[in-house]
Design a protein around this motif. Sequence first.
Motif, PDB file in Angstrom:
ATOM      1  N   ILE A   9      33.257  27.266  62.229  1.00  0.00           N
ATOM      2  CA  ILE A   9      32.024  27.326  61.361  1.00  0.00           C
ATOM      3  C   ILE A   9      30.624  27.712  61.900  1.00  0.00           C
ATOM      4  CG2 ILE A   9      30.863  26.344  59.514  1.00  0.00           C
ATOM      5  CD1 ILE A   9      33.577  26.622  58.875  1.00  0.00           C
ATOM      6  N   TYR A  10      30.386  27.368  63.484  1.00  0.00           N
ATOM      7  CA  TYR A  10      29.202  27.355  63.955  1.00  0.00           C
ATOM      8  C   TYR A  10      29.747  27.831  65.371  1.00  0.00           C
ATOM      9  CZ  TYR A  10      27.569  24.533  60.073  1.00  0.00           C
ATOM     10  OH  TYR A  10      27.157  23.982  59.068  1.00  0.00           O
ATOM     11  N   PRO A  11      30.212  29.176  65.536  1.00  0.00           N
ATOM     12  CA  PRO A  11      30.765  29.690  66.688  1.00  0.00           C
ATOM     13  C   PRO A  11      29.301  30.012  67.760  1.00  0.00           C
ATOM     14  CG  PRO A  11      30.823  31.427  65.242  1.00  0.00           C
ATOM     15  CD  PRO A  11      30.312  29.996  64.541  1.00  0.00           C
ATOM     16  N   GLY A  12      29.824  30.186  68.887  1.00  0.00           N
ATOM     17  CA  GLY A  12      28.678  30.845  69.806  1.00  0.00           C
ATOM     18  C   GLY A  12      27.988  29.576  70.505  1.00  0.00           C
ATOM     19  N   LYS A  13      28.273  28.284  70.399  1.00  0.00           N
ATOM     20  CA  LYS A  13      27.524  27.255  71.003  1.00  0.00           C
ATOM     21  C   LYS A  13      28.533  26.384  71.821  1.00  0.00           C
ATOM     22  CE  LYS A  13      23.138  27.686  68.919  1.00  0.00           C
ATOM     23  NZ  LYS A  13      23.452  28.917  68.027  1.00  0.00           N
ATOM     24  N   PRO A  14      28.903  26.585  73.060  1.00  0.00           N
ATOM     25  CA  PRO A  14      29.922  25.652  73.734  1.00  0.00           C
ATOM     26  C   PRO A  14      29.408  24.488  74.004  1.00  0.00           C
ATOM     27  CG  PRO A  14      29.841  28.065  74.731  1.00  0.00           C
ATOM     28  CD  PRO A  14      28.752  27.667  73.628  1.00  0.00           C
ATOM     29  N   GLY A  15      30.467  23.511  73.810  1.00  0.00           N
ATOM     30  CA  GLY A  15      29.681  22.149  74.078  1.00  0.00           C
ATOM     31  C   GLY A  15      28.900  21.418  72.936  1.00  0.00           C
ATOM     32  N   ARG A  16      28.785  21.871  71.766  1.00  0.00           N
ATOM     33  CA  ARG A  16      28.350  21.464  70.550  1.00  0.00           C
ATOM     34  C   ARG A  16      28.835  20.060  70.417  1.00  0.00           C
ATOM     35  NH1 ARG A  16      26.137  25.386  66.350  1.00  0.00           N
ATOM     36  NH2 ARG A  16      25.020  24.089  65.037  1.00  0.00           N
ATOM     37  N   PRO A  17      27.928  19.103  69.997  1.00  0.00           N
ATOM     38  CA  PRO A  17      28.406  17.857  69.547  1.00  0.00           C
ATOM     39  C   PRO A  17      29.340  17.936  68.435  1.00  0.00           C
ATOM     40  CG  PRO A  17      26.092  17.722  70.383  1.00  0.00           C
ATOM     41  CD  PRO A  17      26.438  19.336  70.024  1.00  0.00           C
ATOM     42  N   HIS A  18      30.529  16.911  68.575  1.00  0.00           N
ATOM     43  CA  HIS A  18      31.220  16.801  67.295  1.00  0.00           C
ATOM     44  C   HIS A  18      31.142  15.216  66.783  1.00  0.00           C
ATOM     45  CE1 HIS A  18      33.879  17.270  70.845  1.00  0.00           C
ATOM     46  NE2 HIS A  18      34.664  16.633  69.995  1.00  0.00           N
TER      47      HIS A  18
END
Length: 471
Positions: A375-384
Motif C-alpha cells: 500500500i505504501y511502497p518505496g520506503k524500505p524499512g518502514r515500521p509495521h
Amino acid sequence: MATFTCSAAHLRPLLGTDANATSAAEYICNGFDAVSNMFVAATYAIDNTYLLFSTYLVFSMQIGFAMLCAGSVRAKNTMNIMLTNVLDAATGGLSYYLFGFALAYGSPSNGFIGKHFFGLDNFPIPSADYSYFLYQWSFAIAAAGITSGSIAERTQFVAYLIYSSFLTGLVYPIVSHWFWSADGWGSAAREDHLLFGSGVIDFAGSGVVHMVGGIAGLWGAWVEGPRMGRFDSDGKPVTLRGHSGTLVVLGTFLLWFGWYGFNPGSFLTIVKTYGQTDTPFYGQWSAIGRTAVTTTIAGSSAALTTLFGKRLLTDPWAAIICGFVASWVLIGFNKLAEKLKYDDPLEAAQLHGGCGAWGIIFTGLFAKKSYVNEIYPGKPGRPHGLFMGGGGRLLGAHLIQILVVTGWVSATMGPLFFLLHKLGLLRISSDEEMAGIDVTSHGGLAYEFHDDNDKTIKNSFMITNMDTSTV
C-alpha cells in the motif's frame, strides 16, 4: 502507471534508410501512441467506476443506519430517527461540498488544514476526479450517522441540523486531513517527515470515521442525559427495548453490505500491479479481495463472539482476533456505560468509539510488513506491526492518533452540544418525550403500535405527578 513508448528516431534504423522507412516508423509509433492512450483512458475509466461503485455501497449504509436506528428505538420515534438519517446525508452533502472537502484534501496545504477546492472550485485535478469527492462525502456522512444514533429519542430537530453541518463541514474534515491527506502531519502517505517513520495507517477509518462519530455521540448523549425511564429511582438500568427486530436485522445486513465499499473501496483504484513475478496476475485486485475476506471473517467472529461469548479459530487468524477482541471491547464499554448512567440507544459511542480505537491499536500490533509495503511502497524499512516483528513505532503513532482524535472531537463537539443545551436547542421537553417525537413534531405515528415499556413509563410518570399534587 506503465505506458507504451515509441520513438520514430530509434525505430527508423531498424526499418532502413529510405523515405519509406521514415514514414513506416512514424506510422507504427502513432499506432503505439494511440493504443497507449486507450489503455490509459481504460485504466482511468475502470478505476473511477470501481470508486463510484464503492461509493454507492458506502452510501447504502445510510439505509442500514436508518433501519437499524428505527428498529432500535421505540415505535413512537420511528419517523423522527429515519428523518434524521436523511438529514445527515442532505446537510452533510452541502457542508462537505462547500467546506469539508477543501479542509480535508485542498492540496497543496500545510499539515493541519486544507486550503483549496471550496465548493469544488478548480476541481477535478489530474490526480483526483469527481468520484473521489463523492467517495469522501459518503465517509463524512457515515460519521454523522454514527452520532445521530447516540442522541436518538430525545433531541430537537434543529440540533441535528447544527451538529451535522458542523461535524461534516469542520470537525471530521480536519481529522481526515491529518491522517488521510498526503499533506497531513500524521498521514502514512507523506513523502517525508513521517510520524515515527511510519505515519498512521488508518486505512479505512477506524479513527478518522468511527472514533470521530463515536466520540461526538458520546458528548451529545452525555450533555443531554439519559432518556426518561432509562434508569429507575435507585439508579438501576431499565431496558428500553427497540420495537422491531426485523428492522434491526435488515439494517445490520445493509451495513454489512456497505462494508464491502467501506474497506475494499479504500484502495481507491483497482488496476494496479505489484510487480511480483513469482505470483502471476497478482495486483491491487488481489489485495482488494483479501480485504473483503478479512472484513467478512472479522465481522463474523465479532458477531458470534458477541452472541455466544466464544469462537472457533480458522484462517485468516488475525481477523478472528480482531473481531473477537472487538466484541469484548463493546461488552465492556456497555457495562461501563450502565455504571455511569450513560444512555446511548444504539451503543454508538461504545461501538464506534471504543472498537474504532481497538482497530487502530490492532493495526499497530498486527500489520504485516508485505501488506504495508504494497500500500505504501518505496520506503524500505518502514515500521509495521509490533507482533509481526516491526517494532513499536507504528503502534506509537497510532496511540498518538487515538489521543489527538479524542482531544480534537471533545474540544469541538463537546462545547457545541453544551452550547445547544444552554440555549434550549438540544433536548425536547419531557411532555414531547413521553408522547413521542413522531406525534409532536412529524404529524403522527409511523404506524400503530403497542409498547409495554412505554406504558410502564407513562404510568410511572402519572403516579409521580399525582404524588406531587398531594404534597
